[in-house]
Design an enzyme around this catalytic site. Structure first.
Site, PDB file in Angstrom:
ATOM      1  N   PHE A 372       0.791  -1.227   0.000  1.00 39.03           N
ATOM      2  CA  PHE A 372       0.000   0.000   0.000  1.00 39.03           C
ATOM      3  C   PHE A 372       0.825   1.281   0.000  1.00 39.03           C
ATOM      4  CE2 PHE A 372      -2.163  -3.229   2.783  1.00 39.03           C
ATOM      5  CZ  PHE A 372      -2.862  -3.816   1.737  1.00 39.03           C
ATOM      6  N   CYS A 373       1.961   1.278  -0.669  1.00 35.75           N
ATOM      7  CA  CYS A 373       2.837   2.467  -0.728  1.00 35.75           C
ATOM      8  C   CYS A 373       3.167   2.979   0.676  1.00 35.75           C
ATOM      9  CB  CYS A 373       2.210   3.582  -1.562  1.00 35.75           C
ATOM     10  SG  CYS A 373       1.886   3.091  -3.250  1.00 35.75           S
TER      11      CYS A 373
END
Ligand code: PLP
Length: 454
Positions: A372-373
């Protein structure tokens, strides 16, 4: 005394609510969009407003014709709407950008020389990374395990930071766990030490009222495509002084007041101040108008009612997942911490990419898997010290049965019907109990159903 309403509202109308998607079996089902944290569907109201304006579309800040004038007015009115939505102070400004990443990079380029930036290592990469540039030093604070820890860690870091410009960047709601951060307390702490604070509201603004004045933050950034307005615009709003003193974000038309040829043959430029300084090029009027439309729609629906409904959905989701012992919900601040409609989990014995692929292929449910970055945060939550790089958005190599290096995220918002969460819970229960009904293989870094029954 403020009274929080517990009255809920119906889901807001969104585009795509009745889209049919194919399953691996060949059947079709209504898509359950449970990946709002990545990009939320457009509000019907936003779409209708944009469609009504589209025939009148014209250039902004350039053009003498009627439609150019109208479009310029609409663009500037959209700015006023966002100012109101965010409860800005008198001297603050709204700059239209492409999205949160763009907004935070813009601010990073406007930091006075010698600025010290403080940021928790748990941030999304958009708030973690833009500050790494010449003349700026960055201190990464270790993952806190409570609100009090976070405030104490910032207090301690800033106490030793000395004089000179300082900036603290924090997210309002985590894109991984959905957990809320104590923004007002962190802002007070930052200000006590003479530091400024920028709020990454990419995940907060779609779920909560964000008031710059009440939270006492210096800047706020958010993205239209997460706020039901997917037309390529975002916002950076807040104090004007650093922005007006900085080099323009982009050099070009619109950012200039005058450009003149000098006698020596060079070109002298006087740059604009105010939002225009950082909005060179033709502005994205449809994007700005769509954001303004979403701000109006959310304000009219009322955040109290939207939040009350969302909290009911979160409670239902948490209770449903708690009944499945193989599911472990990820949390930084503890299971009972307040959150928005974003929740990540892992399933014992399952690779997260495999699980997400099965939710899509066998049930028509769209979630996200990966890091998720926010790689440092997810690795902290998974308890792993793996350091191998992973592409943003791309899952780890993923064959059924492999150890999970990433997680599954389910996220929802104002357009989500209860039924989507019930379908999701039923699917998770069934997959955990019976396993996937089809076989999967890795293809191009993703786990995909290969059309054969188990
Ligand atoms: C907390 C947070 N900040 C920043 C961003 C970056 O937003 P964008 O991709 O719209 O620039 C995201 C996107 O997922 C996010 O969740």
């Amino acid at each position: 005394m403020s009274v929080i309403s517990t009255e809920t509202c119906a889901p807001l109308a969104v585009l795509g609510h009745d889209v049919q998607v194919p399953l691996v079996s060949g059947e079709k089902v209504t898509y359950a969009a449970l990946d709002y944290a990545a990009s939320s569907p457009a509000l019907q109201r936003v779409w209708d407003d944009v469609a009504a304006y589209a025939p009148y579309y014209g250039s902004v800040h350039r053009g003498a014709g009627y439609l150019s004038q109208l479009s310029t007015d609409l663009f500037e009115q959209s700015r006023r709407t966002v100012e109101e939505f965010l409860g800005l102070r008198e001297d603050d400004q709204v700059v239209f950008t492409r999205a949160t990443t763009d907004s935070l990079n813009l601010l990073a380029g406007a930091l006075p020389a010698g600025t010290r930036v403080f940021v928790f290592e748990t941030e999304h990469h958009a708030s973690l990374l833009p500050w790494r540039r010449e003349g700026v030093s960055v201190s990464y604070l270790r993952a806190p395990r409570s609100h009090a820890d976070a405030v104490a860690a910032l207090d301690e870091a800033l106490a030793g930071a000395g004089d000179g410009p300082k900036l603290f960047c924090v997210t309002g709601a985590s894109n991984v766990t959905g957990e809320l951060w104590p923004v007002a307390e962190l802002a007070a702490t930052a200000h006590r030490h003479g530091a400024r604070i920028v709020l990454d509201a990419a995940q907060l603004a779609p779920h909560h009222r964000v008031s710059v004045r009440d939270l006492d933050v210096d800047w706020v950034a958010f993205s239209g495509h997460k706020l039901y307005a997917p037309f390529g615009a975002g916002v950076l709003a807040g104090r004007s002084d650093w922005l007006d003193a900085a080099e323009p974000y982009l050099a070009g038309g619109g950012a200039t007041r005058t450009v003149a040829r000098e006698v020596d043959g060079s070109v002298a430029v006087e740059w604009n101040s105010g939002p225009a300084r950082h909005e060179a090029g033709s502005p994205n009027v449809i994007g700005a108008y769509a954001i303004a439309s979403a701000c109006r729609a959310l304000s009219e629906a009322g955040f109290d009612a939207l939040e009350a409904r969302e909290q009911q959905l979160i409670a239902r989701l948490k209770a449903g997942l708690a009944e499945i012992p193989e599911v472990k919900v990820l949390s930084l601040f503890g299971d009972d911490s307040a959150r928005v409609g974003v929740l990540s989990f892992v399933v014992q014995g399952w690779n997260s990419s495999h699980f997400s692929a099965a939710l899509s292929a066998e049930y028509g449910i769209g979630v996200r898997d990966g890091l998720f970055c926010a790689h440092p945060l997810v690795r902290t939550l998974l308890g792993g010290e793996d350091t191998e790089p992973s592409e943003c958005g791309a899952p780890e190599p993923s064959l059924p049965g492999e150890r999970s290096l990433n997680a599954i995220r389910v996220s929802f918002g104002a357009g989500t019907p209860d039924e989507h969460l019930e379908r999701f819970l039923a699917a998770v229960r069934e997959l955990v109990a019976d396993g996937a009904a089809w076989t999967y293989r890795s293809e191009g870094g993703r786990c995909v159903a290969d059309g054969r029954r188990q």
